[in-house]
Design a protein around this motif. Structure first.
Motif, mmCIF file in Angstrom:
data_model
loop_
_atom_site.group_PDB
_atom_site.id
_atom_site.type_symbol
_atom_site.label_atom_id
_atom_site.label_comp_id
_atom_site.label_asym_id
_atom_site.label_seq_id
_atom_site.Cartn_x
_atom_site.Cartn_y
_atom_site.Cartn_z
ATOM 1 N N THR A 1 19.878 -20.060 -2.013
ATOM 2 C CA THR A 1 21.089 -20.402 -1.259
ATOM 3 C C THR A 1 20.878 -21.710 -0.514
ATOM 4 O O THR A 1 19.754 -22.022 -0.087
ATOM 5 C CB THR A 1 21.445 -19.303 -0.250
ATOM 6 N N THR A 2 21.953 -22.459 -0.363
ATOM 7 C CA THR A 2 21.922 -23.670 0.462
ATOM 8 C C THR A 2 22.706 -23.473 1.754
ATOM 9 O O THR A 2 22.843 -24.394 2.543
ATOM 10 C CB THR A 2 22.523 -24.855 -0.320
ATOM 11 N N ASN A 3 23.189 -22.249 1.960
ATOM 12 C CA ASN A 3 23.997 -21.927 3.139
ATOM 13 C C ASN A 3 23.090 -21.452 4.266
ATOM 14 O O ASN A 3 22.387 -20.446 4.115
ATOM 15 C CB ASN A 3 25.018 -20.840 2.786
ATOM 16 N N PRO A 4 23.076 -22.128 5.414
ATOM 17 C CA PRO A 4 22.191 -21.708 6.510
ATOM 18 C C PRO A 4 22.508 -20.316 7.048
ATOM 19 O O PRO A 4 21.607 -19.612 7.505
ATOM 20 C CB PRO A 4 22.412 -22.784 7.576
ATOM 21 N N ILE A 5 23.780 -19.909 6.994
ATOM 22 C CA ILE A 5 24.140 -18.558 7.467
ATOM 23 C C ILE A 5 23.516 -17.500 6.577
ATOM 24 O O ILE A 5 22.956 -16.498 7.063
ATOM 25 C CB ILE A 5 25.679 -18.390 7.500
ATOM 26 N N VAL A 6 23.570 -17.708 5.274
ATOM 27 C CA VAL A 6 22.946 -16.764 4.335
ATOM 28 C C VAL A 6 21.439 -16.732 4.555
ATOM 29 O O VAL A 6 20.812 -15.664 4.529
ATOM 30 C CB VAL A 6 23.277 -17.148 2.884
ATOM 31 N N PHE A 7 20.866 -17.907 4.799
ATOM 32 C CA PHE A 7 19.428 -17.959 5.081
ATOM 33 C C PHE A 7 19.081 -17.131 6.318
ATOM 34 O O PHE A 7 18.097 -16.386 6.329
ATOM 35 C CB PHE A 7 18.980 -19.405 5.280
ATOM 36 N N LEU A 8 19.885 -17.258 7.378
ATOM 37 C CA LEU A 8 19.621 -16.501 8.602
ATOM 38 C C LEU A 8 19.741 -15.001 8.365
ATOM 39 O O LEU A 8 18.972 -14.207 8.927
ATOM 40 C CB LEU A 8 20.580 -16.947 9.705
ATOM 41 N N ILE A 9 20.694 -14.585 7.544
ATOM 42 C CA ILE A 9 20.834 -13.162 7.217
ATOM 43 C C ILE A 9 19.591 -12.671 6.475
ATOM 44 O O ILE A 9 19.035 -11.607 6.800
ATOM 45 C CB ILE A 9 22.111 -12.925 6.378
ATOM 46 N N LEU A 10 19.142 -13.443 5.471
ATOM 47 C CA LEU A 10 17.934 -13.068 4.731
ATOM 48 C C LEU A 10 16.721 -13.053 5.657
ATOM 49 O O LEU A 10 15.856 -12.169 5.543
ATOM 50 C CB LEU A 10 17.707 -14.050 3.583
ATOM 51 N N LEU A 11 16.665 -14.014 6.577
ATOM 52 C CA LEU A 11 15.557 -14.070 7.534
ATOM 53 C C LEU A 11 15.524 -12.829 8.414
ATOM 54 O O LEU A 11 14.462 -12.237 8.642
ATOM 55 C CB LEU A 11 15.703 -15.325 8.397
ATOM 56 N N ASN A 12 16.691 -12.398 8.899
ATOM 57 C CA ASN A 12 16.753 -11.196 9.734
ATOM 58 C C ASN A 12 16.298 -9.960 8.973
ATOM 59 O O ASN A 12 15.556 -9.122 9.512
ATOM 60 C CB ASN A 12 18.184 -10.994 10.247
ATOM 61 N N ILE A 13 16.740 -9.827 7.741
ATOM 62 C CA ILE A 13 16.348 -8.661 6.940
ATOM 63 C C ILE A 13 14.836 -8.642 6.745
ATOM 64 O O ILE A 13 14.177 -7.604 6.917
ATOM 65 C CB ILE A 13 17.078 -8.677 5.578
ATOM 66 N N LEU A 14 14.278 -9.810 6.396
ATOM 67 C CA LEU A 14 12.823 -9.901 6.196
ATOM 68 C C LEU A 14 12.068 -9.535 7.469
ATOM 69 O O LEU A 14 11.120 -8.737 7.447
ATOM 70 C CB LEU A 14 12.460 -11.322 5.754
ATOM 71 N N LEU A 15 12.503 -10.090 8.591
ATOM 72 C CA LEU A 15 11.766 -9.890 9.838
ATOM 73 C C LEU A 15 11.887 -8.472 10.368
ATOM 74 O O LEU A 15 10.940 -7.944 10.964
ATOM 75 C CB LEU A 15 12.259 -10.886 10.890
ATOM 76 N N LEU A 16 13.035 -7.844 10.188
ATOM 77 C CA LEU A 16 13.171 -6.445 10.617
ATOM 78 C C LEU A 16 12.228 -5.548 9.831
ATOM 79 O O LEU A 16 11.680 -4.576 10.371
ATOM 80 C CB LEU A 16 14.620 -5.988 10.448
#
Length: 425
Positions: free
Chosen positions: A308-323
């Protein structure tokens, strides 16, 4: 393939409950042996250089500050002051719980210290007054997360050193998220107790009301000294930690709590905790060197950018990974392992480093409440004599306000970037 095998080895050892520092060191040593161009001398230099950091000196000092606060009786004074001020409100001890954690957080910097110091006082008091044991332990666990978010946050120091950010700026970035947590938990208390008119304390007036408040003010002075000195440019965060420890020792002596037993306890617990943290830091420095040598950050950036090149999608993926990571890995180790890879990737998306840092830290703090590794769960079980299963049941409802705050700071960078922009440390 080298990176993949190292990660598999790390995960396998963590699953087998190998200490985190050993789990980080073992794959690195195998890498050094297998790669003719890598030497043990360089590996030793990388490990030691990770500890050779002036800002990192603040970690054992803030740990000591929290330990002195524990034995000096400040937590009891804060609890009594908050009870005297808002005890007549419906559900008062729930609000007192949150307010006491907020006050103690300015001296602690770690959720475990908060849970250990306040859990032994607050949970029995709430149960005695008619609150359910699950709600009592749940609100205590959730409010303990204020400490590692609010200055002087130990995770913030570790993150800043790892990512090359300003410790003072990251401290300031945590203030608004911490206030959001306070607000969210107070709403949770109101929702839970709004129909329980019996959950009020008898009004306290005159001297009996204001004496506990006056008695708690010197303890709050530690937060004023530390944060005021940093924001005023009087001293660095590391120097502030030293001044804070000196202030707390003087206060504990004034309270006549600095006997030989307490001094030895403070020194022993500080040494044990600091040694464990710094051993992980050194091992993670070597692990990070190997990842950098194999260009792991660049490859991770290419992989994620291909998704993805969308920063919002990146942040969602980041949250899932970190949780997920926060549920199985201690926060300090998670920061040291993930930040060297994730921070450069976030930069590729044009995200503010302080915003990303706040999101990562808050995610990993939620992990302290998440089985199977959630350390706060086991600390509260120990100090309250409640089974871990009951502590978990009490904590589950409080994931709602915590995740709500996570969503706010994730999708609205204003909450983490505004105050550092106004107050330059």
């Amino acid at each position: 393939m080298v990176i993949l095998w190292m990660l598999i080895g790390l995960i396998a050892m963590l699953v087998l409950r190998v200490p985190v520092a050993i789990a980080l060191l073992a794959p690195c040593l195998i890498y050094v042996v297998a790669d003719p161009s890598a030497t043990f001398e360089v590996a030793a230099q990388q490990t030691i250089s990770g500890l050779n950091s002036f800002p990192l000196l603040a970690v054992p000092l803030f740990i000591m500050l929290g330990n002195v606060a524990n034995v000096s009786g400040i937590s009891d004074r804060l609890f009594n002051a908050a009870t005297a001020l808002i005890g007549t409100v419906r559900g008062s001890l729930g609000y007192v719980n949150v307010a006491t954690s907020f006050g103690f957080a300015w001296m602690s910097g770690a959720a475990i210290s908060d849970a250990a110091a306040l859990g032994r006082v607050q949970v029995p008091a709430m149960i005695k007054r008619g609150y359910s044991d699950k709600f009592s332990v749940g609100i205590t666990a959730a409010s303990s997360l204020i400490a590692p978010i609010l200055p002087p946050s130990i995770p913030a120091i570790i993150y800043a050193v790892t990512a090359g950010l300003s410790v003072g700026a990251l401290f300031i970035a945590g203030i608004v998220p911490a206030l959001l947590v306070v607000l969210a938990l107070c709403i949770m208390v109101w929702v839970t107790t709004r129909k329980r008119d019996d959950l009020r304390l008898e009004p306290v007036r005159g001297r009996e009301r204001w004496m506990p408040v006056l008695g708690a003010l010197p303890g709050l002075g530690a937060g004023i000294v530390v944060l005021g000195g940093i924001l005023g440019g009087i001293f660095t965060p590391t120097e502030a930690a030293g001044i804070g420890v000196l202030y707390m020792f003087i206060l504990a002596a004034a309270y006549r709590r600095m006997n030989t037993t307490n001094i030895l306890y403070v020194l022993r617990t500080t040494l044990e905790t600091s040694g464990a943290v710094l051993l992980i830091v050194g091992a993670a420095s070597l692990f990070g060197w190997v990842l950098a040598r194999e260009q792991a950050p660049q490859k991770a950036a290419e992989l994620i950018l291909s998704l993805t090149t969308n920063p919002i999608v990146f942040l969602i993926l980041l949250n899932i990974l970190l949780l997920i990571v926060g549920a199985v890995l201690e926060p300090t180790a998670a920061i040291l392992i993930l930040v060297p890879v994730l921070a450069p990737v976030a930069t590729q998306y044009g995200l503010d480093p302080l915003h990303v840092a706040s999101v990562i830290i808050f995610n990993l703090m939620i992990g302290l409440l998440t089985p199977p590794v959630g350390l706060v769960l086991f600390v509260l079980s120990s100090v309250t004599d409640l089974p871990v299963s009951k502590v978990i049941q009490g904590v589950v409802p409080f994931f709602v306000p915590m995740l709500a705050v996570l969503a706010l700071i994730t999708f609205f960078p204003f909450f983490t970037t505004w105050l550092p922009g106004v107050i330059a440390p």
